[in-house]
Design an enzyme around this catalytic site. Structure first.
Site, mmCIF file in Angstrom:
data_model
loop_
_atom_site.group_PDB
_atom_site.id
_atom_site.type_symbol
_atom_site.label_atom_id
_atom_site.label_comp_id
_atom_site.label_asym_id
_atom_site.label_seq_id
_atom_site.Cartn_x
_atom_site.Cartn_y
_atom_site.Cartn_z
ATOM 1 N N GLU A 62 1.038 37.941 -1.198
ATOM 2 C CA GLU A 62 2.209 37.824 -0.305
ATOM 3 C C GLU A 62 1.840 37.036 0.952
ATOM 4 O OE1 GLU A 62 2.777 42.105 -0.462
ATOM 5 O OE2 GLU A 62 4.784 41.808 -1.263
ATOM 6 N N GLU A 95 0.873 46.018 -7.559
ATOM 7 C CA GLU A 95 1.378 47.253 -6.946
ATOM 8 C C GLU A 95 1.920 48.232 -7.976
ATOM 9 O OE1 GLU A 95 1.958 44.186 -5.855
ATOM 10 O OE2 GLU A 95 1.766 44.103 -3.669
ATOM 11 N N ALA A 108 -3.010 44.921 0.289
ATOM 12 C CA ALA A 108 -3.009 45.892 1.387
ATOM 13 C C ALA A 108 -4.193 46.824 1.157
ATOM 14 C CB ALA A 108 -1.705 46.681 1.370
ATOM 15 N N GLY A 121 -0.653 42.331 -1.313
ATOM 16 C CA GLY A 121 -0.366 41.787 0.017
ATOM 17 C C GLY A 121 -1.108 40.478 0.268
#
Ligand code: CAA
Length: 261
Positions: free
Chosen positions: A115, A135, A69, A112
């Site tokens: 993911e 993270e 992200a 992300g």
């Protein structure tokens, strides 16, 4: 040929049923801003509706599939912003895409980005790929399935280690853990993903769709329910023209021509 309706994606015209979508935000190693995820979700909407698209190949650059992200954007989002996060709709869209996604992964595949890669159905990676959920280093945890899909893919111990330490694994480790299906030289990752996608694109689109649904259902439920789901899907396919064509072609020793009917 790419479609410039997107600022952070290169979306090619489908070729023989395969559409290539490339994340293209090189200045930030393809960090997934809300806008980039929104573009991807829009591109998948279009691909879902386009009968010329049978399979999507999702890729990044040689340096990064995606580094997570966008941390700079995350820094500006407070608790209420996270609760009302529009990114959830994009993740839903990606999750519900009914056609196969083959990910061609090189370089960083973190947070992300990892993911997102795990939303793909088949993951093919270059020798230089690094998979991780860093993270925890930011004082947070994965928020798009990293604590769930990763553990289902690599098992509890390695998944837990990755989530709790934030340390990435390399392509060899990812392959032996079952996160990816193949390793290639970095420059061959995309061509190999395209090759695998082309093989799938030649099959019956209906059978492919139901096969994907059955496999995903099985990962999400108990064996008895999964087997029942598979039986229903198998039965549905027995009424298709593609099934008649597939069996006739085998008996007549010729290549089948599937029409998706
Ligand atoms: N968000 C925003 N920008 C990022 C980024 C990210 N996740 N990752 C890299 N960038 C930017 C860098 O800020 C840098 O930009 P500037 O030149 O403007 O500073 C540019 O991309 C190149 O990055 P580096 O100079 O850091 O390159 P490097 O080769 O030295 O390091 C890296 C590469 C190890 C991937 C490092 O960039 C890094 O650690 N990135 C962050 C990885 C991360 O923590 N990802 C998880 C994010 S949280 C998340 O994903 C939450 C979720 O699941 C919902």
């Amino acid at each position: 040929m790419s479609n410039n309706a997107y600022e952070m994606l290169n979306v090619a015209e489908p070729v023989d049923g395969v559409q290539q979508i490339q994340l293209d935000r090189p200045e930030a190693l393809n960090a997934l801003t809300t806008a980039l995820l929104g573009e991807l979700s829009r591109a998948l909407d279009v691909a879902e509706a386009n009968s010329h698209v049978k399979v999507v190949v999702l890729t990044g650059s040689i340096r990064a599939f995606a580094a997570g992200a966008d941390v700079k954007e995350m820094a500006e989002r407070d608790l209420v912003g996270i609760v009302n996060d529009p990114r959830q709709q994009s993740w839903q869209r990606i999750t519900q895409f009914s056609k196969p996604i083959v990910a061609a992964i090189n370089g960083y595949c973190l947070g992300g980005g990892c993911e997102l890669a795990m939303h793909a159905d088949i993951l093919i990676a270059g020798t230089d790929a690094k998979f991780g959920q860093p993270e925890i280093n930011l004082g947070i945890i994965p928020g798009a399935g990293g604590t769930q899909r990763l553990v289902r893919a690599v098992g509890k111990s390695l998944g837990m280690q990755m989530v709790l330490t934030g340390q990435p694994i390399n392509a060899e480790q990812a392959k032996s853990a079952g996160l990816i299906s193949e390793i290639t030289q970095p420059e061959l990752t995309l061509p190999r993903a395209m090759e695998v996608a082309s093989q799938i694109a030649q099959k019956s689109a209906l059978a492919v769709r139901l096969a994907k649904e059955c496999v995903l259902k099985g990962m999400d439920t108990d064996l008895a329910t999964g087997l029942r789901f598979e039986r229903h899907a198998f039965t549905v396919l027995s009424g298709t023209k593609d099934r008649d064509e597939g069996i006739a072609a085998f008996l007549e020793k010729r290549k089948p021509t599937f029409t998706g009917q």
